[in-house]
Design a protein around this motif. Structure first.
Motif, short mmCIF file in Angstrom:
data_model
loop_
_atom_site.label_atom_id
_atom_site.label_comp_id
_atom_site.label_asym_id
_atom_site.label_seq_id
_atom_site.Cartn_x
_atom_site.Cartn_y
_atom_site.Cartn_z
N LEU A 200 -122.36 -49.05 116.08
CA LEU A 200 -121.81 -50.41 116.04
C LEU A 200 -120.11 -50.06 116.33
O LEU A 200 -119.31 -49.67 116.14
N LYS A 201 -119.73 -50.84 117.47
CA LYS A 201 -118.72 -50.72 118.17
C LYS A 201 -117.84 -51.60 116.96
O LYS A 201 -117.59 -52.35 116.24
N LYS A 202 -116.38 -50.57 116.37
CA LYS A 202 -115.59 -51.30 115.40
C LYS A 202 -115.26 -52.74 115.01
O LYS A 202 -115.17 -52.69 114.43
N SER A 203 -115.51 -53.27 116.95
CA SER A 203 -115.14 -54.96 116.43
C SER A 203 -116.60 -55.63 116.24
O SER A 203 -116.13 -56.97 115.57
N VAL A 204 -116.64 -55.07 115.77
CA VAL A 204 -118.68 -56.17 115.12
C VAL A 204 -118.61 -55.53 114.76
O VAL A 204 -118.92 -54.88 113.49
N LEU A 205 -119.44 -56.38 113.66
CA LEU A 205 -119.21 -56.67 112.33
C LEU A 205 -120.35 -56.00 111.81
O LEU A 205 -121.04 -56.30 112.23
N ASP A 206 -120.19 -55.17 110.95
CA ASP A 206 -121.36 -54.13 109.83
C ASP A 206 -122.07 -55.30 108.68
O ASP A 206 -121.57 -54.79 107.50
N PRO A 207 -123.00 -55.79 108.69
CA PRO A 207 -123.00 -56.65 107.46
C PRO A 207 -123.63 -55.79 106.18
O PRO A 207 -124.16 -55.70 105.18
N LEU B 297 -122.36 -48.44 109.19
CA LEU B 297 -124.05 -47.46 108.98
C LEU B 297 -124.35 -47.52 110.58
O LEU B 297 -124.22 -48.06 111.63
N GLY B 298 -124.46 -45.76 111.12
CA GLY B 298 -125.59 -45.15 112.14
C GLY B 298 -126.21 -45.18 111.96
O GLY B 298 -126.97 -44.80 111.30
N LYS B 299 -126.69 -45.01 113.64
CA LYS B 299 -128.23 -43.91 113.70
C LYS B 299 -128.17 -42.88 114.31
O LYS B 299 -126.65 -42.49 115.48
N GLU B 300 -128.82 -41.98 113.76
CA GLU B 300 -128.77 -40.96 114.78
C GLU B 300 -130.01 -39.92 115.07
O GLU B 300 -131.30 -39.83 114.29
N PHE B 301 -129.96 -39.37 116.43
CA PHE B 301 -131.21 -39.27 116.78
C PHE B 301 -131.40 -37.95 116.53
O PHE B 301 -130.64 -37.48 117.72
N TYR B 302 -132.20 -36.91 116.60
CA TYR B 302 -132.32 -34.91 116.48
C TYR B 302 -133.44 -35.72 117.69
O TYR B 302 -134.72 -35.45 117.81
N ILE B 303 -132.99 -34.49 118.61
CA ILE B 303 -134.11 -34.48 119.83
C ILE B 303 -134.38 -32.56 119.64
O ILE B 303 -133.50 -31.97 120.00
N ALA C 23 -129.95 -42.66 126.22
CA ALA C 23 -128.63 -43.78 125.66
C ALA C 23 -128.13 -44.95 125.55
O ALA C 23 -128.38 -46.22 125.32
N ARG C 24 -128.04 -44.47 127.18
CA ARG C 24 -127.46 -45.96 127.40
C ARG C 24 -128.95 -46.74 128.38
O ARG C 24 -129.03 -48.06 128.27
N LYS C 25 -129.91 -46.01 128.52
CA LYS C 25 -131.20 -47.01 128.44
C LYS C 25 -132.25 -47.23 127.70
O LYS C 25 -131.95 -48.35 128.07
N LEU C 26 -132.30 -46.66 126.66
CA LEU C 26 -133.17 -47.17 125.60
C LEU C 26 -132.38 -46.56 123.99
O LEU C 26 -132.67 -47.68 123.08
N LEU C 27 -131.56 -45.79 123.53
CA LEU C 27 -131.00 -45.71 122.38
C LEU C 27 -130.17 -46.25 121.65
O LEU C 27 -130.12 -47.36 119.99
N ALA C 28 -128.81 -46.20 122.45
CA ALA C 28 -128.29 -47.86 122.87
C ALA C 28 -128.22 -48.96 122.90
O ALA C 28 -128.46 -49.24 124.47
N ASN C 29 -128.21 -49.88 122.56
CA ASN C 29 -126.91 -51.43 122.38
C ASN C 29 -125.67 -51.33 123.16
O ASN C 29 -125.57 -51.89 122.14
N THR C 30 -125.60 -51.28 124.39
CA THR C 30 -124.48 -50.61 124.60
C THR C 30 -123.22 -51.48 125.15
O THR C 30 -122.41 -52.24 124.95
N VAL C 31 -123.94 -53.11 124.57
CA VAL C 31 -123.21 -54.22 124.29
C VAL C 31 -122.34 -54.54 123.17
O VAL C 31 -121.05 -54.68 122.73
N ILE C 32 -123.10 -53.72 121.75
CA ILE C 32 -121.94 -54.20 120.82
C ILE C 32 -122.96 -52.36 120.01
O ILE C 32 -121.30 -52.25 119.22
N GLU C 33 -122.88 -51.11 120.88
CA GLU C 33 -122.96 -50.00 120.14
C GLU C 33 -122.33 -49.08 121.41
O GLU C 33 -122.64 -49.05 122.18
N ASP C 34 -121.82 -48.46 120.18
CA ASP C 34 -121.07 -47.36 120.86
C ASP C 34 -121.89 -45.88 120.61
O ASP C 34 -123.14 -45.65 119.14
N PHE C 35 -122.12 -44.74 121.87
CA PHE C 35 -122.93 -44.10 121.50
C PHE C 35 -121.95 -41.77 121.89
O PHE C 35 -121.31 -42.38 122.69
#
Lengths: 80, 80
Positions: A9-16, A38-44, A62-74
């Motif tokens: 999640l981007k730093k500006s997004v709350l992480d409940p 908390l983050g996710k890690e894809f081993y590819i 990552a842009r198309k599938l793995l991350a939601n770039t509205v709220i997440e960084d990768f």
């Protein structure tokens, strides 16, 4: 070639989820923990010998599938 | 001090989430991807200046709370 894609999640997004884990650690006596996120890690495993090309394709995935770039960084990490 | 705890299913444990992502990548045309496994990454801020002690405490937290060691492995990474 092996690679990792880290998504968080981007730093500006709350992480409940992270907040809940922080509270659980405090209840267990780990008072020294000040923050948890908390983050996710894809081993590819990718069949591509050119590290630059692999990175380019992985960033696209990552842009198309793995991350939601509205709220997440990768971050893409290619193991050379 | 900042640290990361990486948690992933043991190699011997099936990862259906990873398999689903692999199939989705293939459908999107990323045929060069041969395997995907999914892990979690905890970004932790810990108030402890001794890296050795921080690592020890984080390994304890991983065993007690962050990882299910029956099916998951973990790696602690302290950023010094």
């Amino acid at each position: 070639m092996r690679a990792k894609v880290h998504v968080a999640l981007k730093k500006s997004v709350l992480d409940p989820q992270g907040k809940t884990i922080l509270q659980a650690l405090h209840r267990l006596g780990y008072e020294e923990v000040k923050d948890v996120r908390l983050g996710k890690e894809f081993y590819i495993e990718i069949d591509e010998s050119d590290p630059g090309k692999a990175r380019e394709r992985l960033e696209e995935m990552a842009r198309k599938l793995l991350a939601n770039t509205v709220i997440e960084d990768f971050v893409v990490e290619v193991e050379e």
